[in-house]
Design a protein around this motif. Structure first.
Motif, mmCIF file in Angstrom:
data_model
loop_
_atom_site.group_PDB
_atom_site.id
_atom_site.type_symbol
_atom_site.label_atom_id
_atom_site.label_comp_id
_atom_site.label_asym_id
_atom_site.label_seq_id
_atom_site.Cartn_x
_atom_site.Cartn_y
_atom_site.Cartn_z
ATOM 1 N N HIS A 94 -0.325 -16.501 -3.418
ATOM 2 C CA HIS A 94 -0.988 -15.263 -3.017
ATOM 3 C C HIS A 94 0.043 -14.138 -3.085
ATOM 4 C CE1 HIS A 94 -2.849 -12.717 0.485
ATOM 5 N NE2 HIS A 94 -3.012 -12.143 -0.687
ATOM 6 N N ILE A 95 -0.184 -13.173 -3.952
ATOM 7 C CA ILE A 95 0.665 -11.982 -3.996
ATOM 8 C C ILE A 95 -0.050 -10.905 -3.193
ATOM 9 C CG2 ILE A 95 1.825 -10.294 -5.458
ATOM 10 C CD1 ILE A 95 1.786 -12.304 -7.707
ATOM 11 N N GLU A 96 0.476 -10.600 -2.027
ATOM 12 C CA GLU A 96 -0.181 -9.653 -1.122
ATOM 13 C C GLU A 96 0.036 -8.223 -1.607
ATOM 14 O OE1 GLU A 96 0.259 -10.691 3.171
ATOM 15 O OE2 GLU A 96 1.611 -12.244 2.395
ATOM 16 N N GLY A 97 -1.066 -7.528 -1.880
ATOM 17 C CA GLY A 97 -0.990 -6.205 -2.475
ATOM 18 C C GLY A 97 -0.187 -5.198 -1.676
ATOM 19 N N SER A 98 -0.684 -4.829 -0.494
ATOM 20 C CA SER A 98 -0.038 -3.785 0.315
ATOM 21 C C SER A 98 1.365 -4.191 0.746
ATOM 22 C CB SER A 98 -0.891 -3.471 1.546
ATOM 23 O OG SER A 98 -2.150 -2.973 1.153
ATOM 24 N N LYS A 99 1.517 -5.436 1.158
ATOM 25 C CA LYS A 99 2.816 -5.914 1.634
ATOM 26 C C LYS A 99 3.859 -5.877 0.516
ATOM 27 C CE LYS A 99 4.954 -9.791 4.095
ATOM 28 N NZ LYS A 99 4.703 -11.128 4.710
ATOM 29 N N THR A 100 3.483 -6.309 -0.675
ATOM 30 C CA THR A 100 4.406 -6.321 -1.806
ATOM 31 C C THR A 100 4.788 -4.901 -2.219
ATOM 32 O OG1 THR A 100 3.407 -8.382 -2.598
ATOM 33 C CG2 THR A 100 4.763 -7.160 -4.153
ATOM 34 N N LEU A 101 3.814 -3.989 -2.236
ATOM 35 C CA LEU A 101 4.099 -2.599 -2.590
ATOM 36 C C LEU A 101 5.044 -1.956 -1.583
ATOM 37 C CD1 LEU A 101 0.575 -1.404 -3.784
ATOM 38 C CD2 LEU A 101 2.624 -1.602 -5.198
ATOM 39 N N ASN A 102 4.856 -2.260 -0.307
ATOM 40 C CA ASN A 102 5.751 -1.720 0.718
ATOM 41 C C ASN A 102 7.167 -2.262 0.576
ATOM 42 O OD1 ASN A 102 4.586 0.242 2.525
ATOM 43 N ND2 ASN A 102 3.146 -1.339 3.143
ATOM 44 N N THR A 103 7.279 -3.548 0.247
ATOM 45 C CA THR A 103 8.598 -4.152 0.031
ATOM 46 C C THR A 103 9.296 -3.502 -1.159
ATOM 47 O OG1 THR A 103 7.847 -6.274 0.937
ATOM 48 C CG2 THR A 103 9.816 -6.310 -0.444
ATOM 49 N N LEU A 104 8.553 -3.296 -2.244
ATOM 50 C CA LEU A 104 9.115 -2.643 -3.430
ATOM 51 C C LEU A 104 9.554 -1.212 -3.106
ATOM 52 C CD1 LEU A 104 6.570 -3.798 -6.170
ATOM 53 C CD2 LEU A 104 8.965 -4.503 -5.977
ATOM 54 N N ALA A 105 8.748 -0.513 -2.307
ATOM 55 C CA ALA A 105 9.067 0.867 -1.938
ATOM 56 C C ALA A 105 10.366 0.948 -1.133
ATOM 57 C CB ALA A 105 7.917 1.481 -1.142
ATOM 58 N N GLN A 106 10.531 0.008 -0.216
ATOM 59 C CA GLN A 106 11.754 -0.017 0.592
ATOM 60 C C GLN A 106 12.960 -0.370 -0.260
ATOM 61 O OE1 GLN A 106 12.266 0.964 3.610
ATOM 62 N NE2 GLN A 106 10.180 1.214 4.341
ATOM 63 N N ASP A 107 12.782 -1.335 -1.161
ATOM 64 C CA ASP A 107 13.897 -1.774 -2.010
ATOM 65 C C ASP A 107 14.342 -0.684 -2.981
ATOM 66 O OD1 ASP A 107 13.830 -4.206 -0.762
ATOM 67 O OD2 ASP A 107 12.763 -5.247 -2.375
ATOM 68 N N MET A 108 13.381 0.029 -3.570
ATOM 69 C CA MET A 108 13.709 0.985 -4.623
ATOM 70 C C MET A 108 13.934 2.413 -4.113
ATOM 71 S SD MET A 108 11.164 -0.307 -7.693
ATOM 72 C CE MET A 108 11.802 0.894 -8.869
ATOM 73 N N PHE A 109 13.200 2.802 -3.052
ATOM 74 C CA PHE A 109 13.267 4.195 -2.607
ATOM 75 C C PHE A 109 13.596 4.356 -1.120
ATOM 76 C CE2 PHE A 109 9.980 4.087 -6.049
ATOM 77 C CZ PHE A 109 10.758 4.696 -7.023
#
Length: 216
Positions: free
Chosen positions: A35-50
């Protein structure tokens, strides 16, 4: 092998359904599933990149992360039998709807499902939620219009791609069995990769003896 997205408005129970689908498949089959969690994954990417939450980013950066998200989905497809993603098509924006569905979403998934939980239940879940997920003002009429809008738009997109938008109801047990049936039926009857492998295995001895094979 298969990338399956389950869409639905906020608080419709997408995460709950997917968690139960995975539990069922792990208990009854040997399939590998994630299961790739949509909102959770996007938030993780946002923290990692920005170093910011996804919600606080400007639209151009959100677009970059949504594209990165679909790349992750495609990568996992080579590792697992079934990739499940919970998705949002839009959000309520005043008296209209803000679409967050992208062209990448349109092309990356093999199948599109929509969890059509009763509007009254969604309103109840929204009011009982905590923190930023809580919504005390949303009405049954708003949710009903929201769902109708999303189903109509997703149905158009699926038809353009010669796919079917499959509607699920709130009965978790029947939805789990239907998703499993869909996966099994598609994999065994309609998946080109599976058909090719079955053909090879059936005619393996002949194929290995032949210098030339003509496929018609």
């Amino acid at each position: 092998m298969m990338k399956l997205a389950i869409y639905g408005v906020s608080r419709s129970g997408k995460d709950y359904l997917i968690k139960n689908v995975i539990a069922y498949l792990k208990e009854t089959t040997l399939l590998t599933v994630i299961h790739i969690e949509g909102s959770k994954t996007l938030n993780t990417l946002a923290q990692d990149m920005f170093q910011q939450s996804f919600k606080s980013l400007e639209e151009s950066r959100k677009k970059v992360l949504r594209e990165k998200f679909t790349e992750i989905v495609s990568e996992k497809d080579s590792e697992y039998d079934l990739v499940l993603v919970d998705g949002h098509y839009s959000f309520i924006d005043g008296y209209s709807h803000k679409v967050v569905f992208t062209e990448q979403d349109e092309n990356v998934y093999d199948h599109f499902f929509y969890l059509d939980t009763p509007s009254e239940m969604i309103v109840d879940f929204s009011k009982k939620s905590t923190r930023d997920k809580r919504n005390l003002n949303i009405t049954v009429e708003q949710v009903r219009n929201w769902k109708n809008y999303e189903k109509c738009e997703l149905d158009k997109i699926c038809k353009n791609h010669r796919k079917e938008l499959v509607i699920l109801d709130e009965d978790t047990k029947s939805s789990i069995k239907f998703i499993y049936f869909w996966f099994e039926f598609y994999s065994s009857k309609l998946c080109n990769q599976t058909l090719a492998l079955n053909f090879y295995n059936k005619h393996k001895s002949l194929l290995e003896k032949s210098n030339k094979v003509i496929l018609v």
